[in-house]
Design a protein around this motif. Structure first.
Motif, PDB file in Angstrom:
ATOM      1  N   SER A 194      45.445  73.925   7.663  1.00  0.00           N
ATOM      2  CA  SER A 194      44.119  73.813   8.276  1.00  0.00           C
ATOM      3  C   SER A 194      43.765  72.344   8.452  1.00  0.00           C
ATOM      4  N   VAL A 195      43.378  71.970   9.665  1.00  0.00           N
ATOM      5  CA  VAL A 195      43.084  70.569   9.974  1.00  0.00           C
ATOM      6  C   VAL A 195      41.727  70.470  10.668  1.00  0.00           C
ATOM      7  N   PRO A 196      40.896  69.502  10.286  1.00  0.00           N
ATOM      8  CA  PRO A 196      39.608  69.342  10.969  1.00  0.00           C
ATOM      9  C   PRO A 196      39.793  68.607  12.287  1.00  0.00           C
ATOM     10  N   GLY A 197      40.241  69.341  13.294  1.00  0.00           N
ATOM     11  CA  GLY A 197      40.492  68.700  14.577  1.00  0.00           C
ATOM     12  C   GLY A 197      40.875  69.706  15.626  1.00  0.00           C
ATOM     13  N   VAL A 198      41.161  69.216  16.810  1.00  0.00           N
ATOM     14  CA  VAL A 198      41.518  70.096  17.913  1.00  0.00           C
ATOM     15  C   VAL A 198      43.034  70.295  17.931  1.00  0.00           C
ATOM     16  N   ILE A 199      43.440  71.557  17.926  1.00  0.00           N
ATOM     17  CA  ILE A 199      44.866  71.884  17.919  1.00  0.00           C
ATOM     18  C   ILE A 199      45.266  72.353  19.315  1.00  0.00           C
ATOM     19  N   ASP A 200      46.379  71.861  19.815  1.00  0.00           N
ATOM     20  CA  ASP A 200      46.872  72.346  21.098  1.00  0.00           C
ATOM     21  C   ASP A 200      47.355  73.785  20.932  1.00  0.00           C
ATOM     22  N   VAL A 201      46.804  74.664  21.751  1.00  0.00           N
ATOM     23  CA  VAL A 201      47.059  76.090  21.566  1.00  0.00           C
ATOM     24  C   VAL A 201      48.546  76.404  21.703  1.00  0.00           C
ATOM     25  N   LYS A 202      49.218  75.761  22.642  1.00  0.00           N
ATOM     26  CA  LYS A 202      50.616  76.125  22.907  1.00  0.00           C
ATOM     27  C   LYS A 202      51.594  75.488  21.938  1.00  0.00           C
ATOM     28  N   THR A 203      51.456  74.185  21.718  1.00  0.00           N
ATOM     29  CA  THR A 203      52.476  73.478  20.933  1.00  0.00           C
ATOM     30  C   THR A 203      52.142  73.396  19.453  1.00  0.00           C
ATOM     31  N   PRO A 234      39.354  63.282  14.647  1.00  0.00           N
ATOM     32  CA  PRO A 234      38.650  62.006  14.513  1.00  0.00           C
ATOM     33  C   PRO A 234      38.391  61.630  13.058  1.00  0.00           C
ATOM     34  N   ASN A 235      38.031  62.604  12.238  1.00  0.00           N
ATOM     35  CA  ASN A 235      37.695  62.292  10.860  1.00  0.00           C
ATOM     36  C   ASN A 235      38.914  61.836  10.054  1.00  0.00           C
ATOM     37  N   LEU A 236      40.092  62.239  10.503  1.00  0.00           N
ATOM     38  CA  LEU A 236      41.313  61.794   9.828  1.00  0.00           C
ATOM     39  C   LEU A 236      41.916  60.597  10.545  1.00  0.00           C
ATOM     40  N   GLU A 237      41.313  60.253  11.677  1.00  0.00           N
ATOM     41  CA  GLU A 237      41.839  59.177  12.534  1.00  0.00           C
ATOM     42  C   GLU A 237      43.255  59.488  13.008  1.00  0.00           C
ATOM     43  N   TRP A 238      43.474  60.757  13.352  1.00  0.00           N
ATOM     44  CA  TRP A 238      44.773  61.160  13.892  1.00  0.00           C
ATOM     45  C   TRP A 238      44.647  61.447  15.376  1.00  0.00           C
ATOM     46  N   ASP A 256      19.499  66.366  19.906  1.00  0.00           N
ATOM     47  CA  ASP A 256      18.327  65.489  20.015  1.00  0.00           C
ATOM     48  C   ASP A 256      18.711  64.311  20.894  1.00  0.00           C
ATOM     49  N   GLU A 257      18.218  64.341  22.114  1.00  0.00           N
ATOM     50  CA  GLU A 257      18.672  63.328  23.067  1.00  0.00           C
ATOM     51  C   GLU A 257      18.249  61.921  22.677  1.00  0.00           C
ATOM     52  N   ASN A 258      17.278  61.814  21.782  1.00  0.00           N
ATOM     53  CA  ASN A 258      16.845  60.504  21.318  1.00  0.00           C
ATOM     54  C   ASN A 258      17.483  60.150  19.976  1.00  0.00           C
ATOM     55  N   GLY A 259      18.472  60.924  19.579  1.00  0.00           N
ATOM     56  CA  GLY A 259      19.100  60.718  18.277  1.00  0.00           C
ATOM     57  C   GLY A 259      20.020  59.516  18.273  1.00  0.00           C
ATOM     58  N   PRO A 260      20.650  59.261  17.130  1.00  0.00           N
ATOM     59  CA  PRO A 260      21.531  58.104  16.991  1.00  0.00           C
ATOM     60  C   PRO A 260      22.800  58.237  17.817  1.00  0.00           C
ATOM     61  N   LYS A 261      23.425  57.118  18.100  1.00  0.00           N
ATOM     62  CA  LYS A 261      24.646  57.123  18.893  1.00  0.00           C
ATOM     63  C   LYS A 261      25.794  57.705  18.069  1.00  0.00           C
ATOM     64  N   CYS A 262      26.605  58.522  18.733  1.00  0.00           N
ATOM     65  CA  CYS A 262      27.728  59.168  18.055  1.00  0.00           C
ATOM     66  C   CYS A 262      29.023  58.463  18.451  1.00  0.00           C
ATOM     67  N   GLY A 263      30.055  58.651  17.639  1.00  0.00           N
ATOM     68  CA  GLY A 263      31.350  58.071  17.961  1.00  0.00           C
ATOM     69  C   GLY A 263      31.869  58.536  19.309  1.00  0.00           C
ATOM     70  N   CYS A 264      31.413  59.696  19.752  1.00  0.00           N
ATOM     71  CA  CYS A 264      31.917  60.244  21.006  1.00  0.00           C
ATOM     72  C   CYS A 264      31.251  59.615  22.228  1.00  0.00           C
ATOM     73  N   GLU A 311      41.601  67.670   4.210  1.00  0.00           N
ATOM     74  CA  GLU A 311      40.276  67.081   4.388  1.00  0.00           C
ATOM     75  C   GLU A 311      40.405  65.570   4.328  1.00  0.00           C
ATOM     76  N   ILE A 312      39.270  64.884   4.397  1.00  0.00           N
ATOM     77  CA  ILE A 312      39.310  63.429   4.283  1.00  0.00           C
ATOM     78  C   ILE A 312      39.545  63.064   2.832  1.00  0.00           C
ATOM     79  N   GLY A 313      40.676  62.429   2.568  1.00  0.00           N
ATOM     80  CA  GLY A 313      40.965  61.992   1.201  1.00  0.00           C
ATOM     81  C   GLY A 313      41.359  63.099   0.254  1.00  0.00           C
ATOM     82  N   LEU A 314      41.625  64.292   0.786  1.00  0.00           N
ATOM     83  CA  LEU A 314      41.911  65.413  -0.108  1.00  0.00           C
ATOM     84  C   LEU A 314      42.779  66.455   0.582  1.00  0.00           C
ATOM     85  N   ILE A 315      43.750  66.962  -0.168  1.00  0.00           N
ATOM     86  CA  ILE A 315      44.520  68.107   0.315  1.00  0.00           C
ATOM     87  C   ILE A 315      44.306  69.245  -0.675  1.00  0.00           C
TER      88      ILE A 315
END
Lengths: 399, 399
Positions: B152-161, B168-172, B250-258, B92-96
């Motif tokens: 377990s990682v909070p992110g997208v894992i490549d299925v094959k490799t 993003p939350n870990l900045e990896w 919410d299309e009028n919501g705040p701007k996201c990092g994405c 997790e962020i700041g924690l294992i």
DNA sequence: TAACTTTATAAAGTTATATTATAAAGTATA
DNA sequence: TATACTTTATAATATAACTTTATAAAGTTA
């Protein structure tokens, strides 16, 4: 009928290897015995033995010798056409479509039979049997050369029993087609939802041959989707995973037979487009379609050809339908039977759970057969770590 | 590394049977040799033989005799605890978080290590290895008794490799954790998305043990979903199937990092709730949270306990987050890589296709790694019939 | 107490693949 | 052209895993 998983013995082993070799030949059109050994990891001898079986059973044949790679030229093997067949049937409103196909995917016969629009499943079943028998007889195909009869129905199929739970457009409910047909012809009978049948086609021979995750949307009298995940049909627990026809795309839309307002099917199906056109023309809309003789018999084909000739009225009808389908597509729900909420949420689930359930129930699909279960995890923050620990165990347990 | 499918020989057969028997014992807690023969369809002898192997390998043990059913009393077999282990890690962020578990699912050790919030994947990997070695050493567990290390990682894992494509939350980005860890400790290493790891837990031991189609949504610093279809993890083609954090609610919501506005994560994550609370308190909102010493360190735990004590301000923050998640849940997209449009649509696809693609692209998920392909079927009206004909062939080809 | 059941194992048989050796049919090169 | 080397296919033998049949061990039931 107890459906026990096959026993893991030598028979199963051989069956698996046979099937795998056949599939490899299917995908590669032609392979040598050496290729097969290479691709499967089997010994050359085993590849040869299994090949012999497949040859004597006439699933494959030797199609000639291939290019030498610096030694003896290989004998190429291909699927043998016109030996083993399969029959496919698509039941539509007022129409049955039949197809005779062999294991190579070659099609030898298309037939269309008109039926009464409100025919019972027993009547339809009987028509199918008669027609199948005719086709086979006219080509002198023995029953034991027919691997089976697959039937496509626009409705929800019970995953376990193969019963047609509900086919609103055919006005069927709880239709046990399989048993009716099996009484009259002794071949294996399978049944499948219409959109899923299309998806199976796309994955086997069509545009999704190497794609394992896709949705196949059929726009016809109704609207349905066939979903593949991980290379396999995804039907959901109750077989209704692809029933997107009743996604609400316009809450102010017309009332649907299902009770809701603005279901996709009421705003985008072929039937809706035809009806809309008829209604608007009666109201005096400006369109090329005005000079149609019997307005009540206006068909989608008329609309399409008018649109192609530049008729804006017809074009708009198509575009509007398309727009609603697009909205629905962007909202295709995975249709799980269960949703589990975890991690930090478990800490305050008791405070908000009822609110959550209320909104989801209101917003999500309301197909009659669906029952959505919403749970809070009992594990909380550690669930991922434990899950990660389970991964290495999975192989040990064959999962 | 060539990953060829296993050869179908006797070794594979035995492995399959071993795995199947272990899984049966796991699900039933305790079984006799006779039960195993009955359940698997294997002969009593084979069941006995395989059982002996599992006994000598110490995967199982004889736990005593069971009830007689009118004859000799059976010897019951159970999974043997404290012999084979697995280690699970949740980053997790700041924690294992670390967990030591045995094949029975029993957990022997929980550990939490604080880390720098911007630690690189190499630093984290090293910390993990040190900690795993420590845990194993302190319990005198040999490496060959550890079936593997799941991460377990909070992110997208490549299925094959198994590479971490993006967290993003870990900045990896492009983090090859597996190879880094394998250099330092010689056990099998697996990697999985955080929400999917939770889903695996729920399916193995948790609330979804007998449920094959479900979605597990984790609300934590980010928001992610782990999806199971047909009893198996569904990751989509690029591993991003469960990335619901960037559904626009919410299309009028705040701007996201994405880059989008009103993504679920910007309106419902734990972090967002904390930040919102801080901001509103600074603006003078009426709440029990006013008397917190260091407002900047306000945590979700404070909000929850205030809500439990009846603080409406805190309750509302939780409810608002929940509402957005509920909206997103009702829109979880199946995330196919491909959408095929068929049947009547194929007749007029050229007229409307561009319109269709435009709307879907605008409305559907916009996760960066996603590439949606929209096709028109090349078969048209016959696709279902052909698909139906394919069904009987599938078994023959092992599909 | 005898007859029957259930459970577990031993001995012999069957089946499918692996290994090793060899034949058949080609290529490459001196 | 002859020889060496390759690739492909098969034959003979060996091995591994499961099945069948028979039997022993340990119960229950009438």
């Amino acid at each position: 009928m107890q459906l026990r998983k096959k026993t893991g013995n030598n028979q199963l082993l051989k069956e698996m290897n046979k099937a795998r070799i056949l599939e490899l030949i299917r995908q590669n059109t032609a392979l040598s015995r050496a290729d097969i050994a290479e691709l499967t990891g089997l010994s050359a001898t085993a590849a040869g033995t299994i090949t012999s079986c497949l040859l004597t059973d006439e699933y494959i044949y030797e199609s000639g010798s291939g290019e030498s790679k610096g030694g003896r030229r290989p004998v190429m093997l291909q699927l043998k056409p016109q030996v083993f067949y399969s029959v496919g049937v698509d039941i539509e409103i007022g129409l049955i479509r039949l197809v005779l196909m062999d294991v190579t995917g070659q099609i030898y016969c298309n037939k269309e039979i008109k039926t009464c629009k409100n025919a019972s499943y027993i009547e339809i079943s009987e028509k199918i049997v008669v027609c199948v028998k005719e086709i086979l007889a006219s080509r002198e195909i023995q029953l034991n050369k027919v691997l089976g009869l697959g039937i496509s129905v626009p409705g929800v199929i019970d995953v376990k029993t193969g019963r047609v739970v509900l086919a609103p457009n055919l006005e069927w409910e709880d239709a046990e087609i399989i048993s009716v047909i099996k009484e009259q012809i002794s071949i294996p009978v399978y049944i499948e939802n219409e959109a899923m049948a299309s998806a199976i086609y796309e994955h086997w021979l069509g545009v999704c041959m190497n794609i394992d995750n896709f949705v196949c949307i059929n726009i016809t009298s109704g609207i349905g989707a066939g979903i593949f995940t991980n290379g396999k049909p995804f039907k959901g627990n109750d077989g209704s995973a692809g029933e997107i026809g009743h996604i609400v795309v316009d809450e102010n839309g017309p009332k649907c037979g299902c009770g809701n307002y603005g279901c996709l099917e009421t705003l985008a199906s072929i039937e809706y487009m035809e009806q809309t056109a008829i209604k608007m023309i009666k109201q005096g809309a400006a369109t090329m379609l005005n000079n149609i003789e019997y307005l009540e018999e206006l068909s989608i084909n008329d609309i399409i050809s008018a649109a192609q000739k530049g008729d804006d009225f017809s074009k708009n009808i198509l575009l509007q339908s398309t727009r609603f389908i697009a909205i629905a597509v962007s909202n295709i729900v995975n249709n799980p039977s269960t949703i589990v909420l975890g991690k930090e949420f478990t800490k305050y689930s008791d405070l908000v759970m009822s609110h959550f359930i209320e909104i989801v129930m209101k917003k999500s699909l309301k197909y009659p057969t669906k029952r959505l279960q919403i749970l809070s995890s009992t594990e909380g923050l550690q669930s991922s770590a434990i899950g990660a620990a389970i991964i290495p165990l999975k192989k040990l347990f064959g999962r």
